[in-house]
Write a protein that holds these residues in place. Structure first.
Motif, short mmCIF file in Angstrom:
data_model
loop_
_atom_site.label_atom_id
_atom_site.label_comp_id
_atom_site.label_asym_id
_atom_site.label_seq_id
_atom_site.Cartn_x
_atom_site.Cartn_y
_atom_site.Cartn_z
N ALA A 21 38.01 37.72 38.92
CA ALA A 21 38.98 38.76 38.56
C ALA A 21 40.15 38.16 37.78
N SER A 259 45.71 42.85 38.38
CA SER A 259 44.77 42.72 39.49
C SER A 259 45.49 42.37 40.78
N GLU A 260 44.80 42.53 41.88
CA GLU A 260 45.38 42.20 43.18
C GLU A 260 45.52 40.69 43.32
N ASN A 280 44.41 48.36 38.25
CA ASN A 280 43.71 47.14 37.89
C ASN A 280 42.91 47.38 36.60
N SER A 282 40.93 45.48 34.92
CA SER A 282 39.59 44.89 34.88
C SER A 282 38.56 45.75 35.60
N THR A 283 39.00 46.57 36.57
CA THR A 283 38.08 47.45 37.30
C THR A 283 38.37 48.93 37.09
#
Length: 514
Positions: A21, A259-260, A280, A282-283
């Motif tokens: 990630a 992201s996390e 997020n 990326s997701t």
């Protein structure tokens, strides 16, 4: 069976997923993603002769190509790659760079943006890909009230698209505030933008430079002053981000893009009075961050109580480059001495369970590090690890656990938002006991009235007004079952060096052929 000093397969897989990630979706053109033309211009403008390239572990696969490209474009400069940082990869590793005599550092990837003191730094975050339409759609789903006050924060890798992204939202959301990155520099930031310090920012140029230097060389981008970027008087800076608010911070909601990870966790706990939502890229997942903060604050309050009951404290130097680390260590030493707690200063580099397990005489550790590295998952360690702010709360009766929470130790130093004079912190009647939630008994906040005897032992007055003798650390070490590696100086016979084995593990040269 999993030992205390190893990780199971599931944990290793979880770390791999987290690294994936963090890697994000790189563009095929590495030169564009990492702005290598900007890096070369910075090297030429500064007339650097040795430049260190710092990468986090998951970006080292690109280091060879980047170092080769920069070496070809700058023949006069030697390029080095820092393969393993001394502490957290989000911080600039000035210690490793000084080992090779580097006069400049280019830091790649995520950065916590804590200030450094000795070497000029260029930050290259990476131009991460984001879908603007999906981000705007997620924002509108999370914030239906267009009149609400919203503070937009983001991972540094998305800084190149934030302004254009938020411009599309300003027409509908009139109370939208976008943070800007407070990139630490040794001057006004000229070496970040390519401007000449002597031409464009006379306020930052020392008198010697103004009289004697009109070049674009190294001296012109590293003046003696460290004033930082000029800010409006109403502008606030926290966790490497600057913003100007039109209402109290408690009335704001935070929208985080990224992201996390540690950056998001750090923002949530420092702004725990604000409603926080994250997206997020990326997701393309978005959510409200609610249960995390309550659980985390409850855990931190418990650790603060453990620190209050502690008798012996280990001060962990988790950085040797971040500005103010010496000052906060000296402050902690004075604070702990004033309340009768014994302390030891320990430098161990990157923390792990095995290292800290060597100091079982410690009751609690206080970690001096950057804000993102300060919050340690203490469940893995034998003894708790707290922040300087939590230790200061533990030693004070005048300061209470309230709405404010800081992971940046700079806030405790003079000029910080939570700075308090030590004489005010320790100005209390230490003979008045208080109830400890950890021990379940009444105890004094002052650990002991400590005196040194002729024999070199530590003597204290306990709660029962009886003298109790405590051995020094050297005597404690003497009776430990394991005392570390023994050097056996003078006991090992001296022998000449001989040629060792050669070959491969499948067949060394001295082994007979089969």
């Amino acid at each position: 069976m999993v030992s205390q000093f190893s990780s199971d397969a599931a944990a290793a897989l979880d770390r791999e997923v987290e690294l994936e990630a963090e890697r994000g979706s790189f563009a095929e053109d590495i030169s564009s993603y990492y702005e290598l033309s900007r890096c070369s211009e910075w090297i030429k403008l500064g007339r650097f002769t040795k430049v260190a390239l710092q990468f986090p572990d998951h970006l080292l696969t690109h280091s060879v190509q980047i170092a080769t490209t920069l070496s070809q474009q700058n023949n006069q400069c030697k390029i080095y790659v820092l393969g393993d940082t001394s502490y957290g990869s989000c911080c600039v590793d000035e210690v490793a760079a000084e080992h090779i005599g580097a006069d400049g550092i280019i830091h790649f990837g995520h950065a916590c943006l804590t200030a450094t003191k000795r070497i000029p730094v260029l930050y290259i975050f990476g131009r991460e890909v984001i879908d603007p339409e999906k981000c705007i759609s997620a924002f509108k789903e999370l914030f239906s009230d267009q009149l609400s006050h919203i503070l937009v924060m983001y991972d540094v890798r998305y800084s190149h698209v934030i302004e254009s992204l938020c411009e599309a939202l300003r027409n509908d959301y009139t109370n939208l505030t976008v943070t800007s990155l407070n990139i630490p520099t040794l001057c006004c930031g000229c070496h970040q933008t390519g401007r000449s310090c002597t031409e464009d920012c006379g306020d930052c140029v020392s008198s010697d430079m103004q009289e004697n230097d009109t070049s674009h060389g190294k001296d012109s981008i590293t003046p003696s002053c460290q004033c930082g970027q000029s800010m409006d008087s109403k502008e606030q800076c926290k966790l490497g981000r600057c913003y100007t608010l039109s209402a109290p911070i408690e009335e704001y909601s935070i929208f985080y893009i990224g992201s996390e990870g540690r950056a998001l966790s750090n923002i949530i706990i420092n702004y725990h009075t604000c409603k926080c939502c994250s997206y997020n890229p990326s997701t393309n997942m978005y959510r409200k961050e609610s249960t995390f903060i309550n659980k985390t604050l409850g855990r931190r309050y418990y650790l603060m109580q453990k620190a209050r009951a502690a008798r012996t404290v280990g001060i962990l130097a988790g950085t040797l480059a971040t500005a103010g680390y010496r000052e906060i260590i000296d402050r902690l030493k004075s604070l702990l001495s004033s309340v009768g707690k014994k302390y030891y200063v320990i430098v161990v580099g990157k923390l792990n369970v095995a290292k800290l397990a060597n100091f079982m005489e410690m009751d609690v550790y206080v970690l001096v590090a950057c804000p993102e590295s300060s919050l340690i998952d203490n469940q893995e360690f034998y003894k708790p690890v707290v922040t300087p702010y939590e230790m200061e709360l533990a030693c004070s009766k005048s300061t209470e656990w309230g709405a404010c929470y800081f992971t940046d130790y700079q806030e405790l130093l003079p000029g910080g938002a939570s700075h308090e004079l030590l004489k005010d912190i320790t100005k209390q009647d230490n003979d008045i006991p208080e109830f400890s939630f950890i021990t379940g008994h009444m105890q004094s906040s002052n650990a002991a009235t400590i005196e040194s005897t002729v024999e070199g032992q530590i003597v204290k007055r306990s709660e029962q007004l009886q003298l109790t003798s405590y051995s020094t650390a050297a005597e404690y070490l003497q009776f430990r079952s394991w005392q570390g590696l023994e050097q056996q100086l003078g006991k090992t016979p001296v022998s000449k060096a001989v040629e060792g084995r050669s070959g491969t593990a499948s067949g060394y040269t001295h082994e007979p052929d089969t």
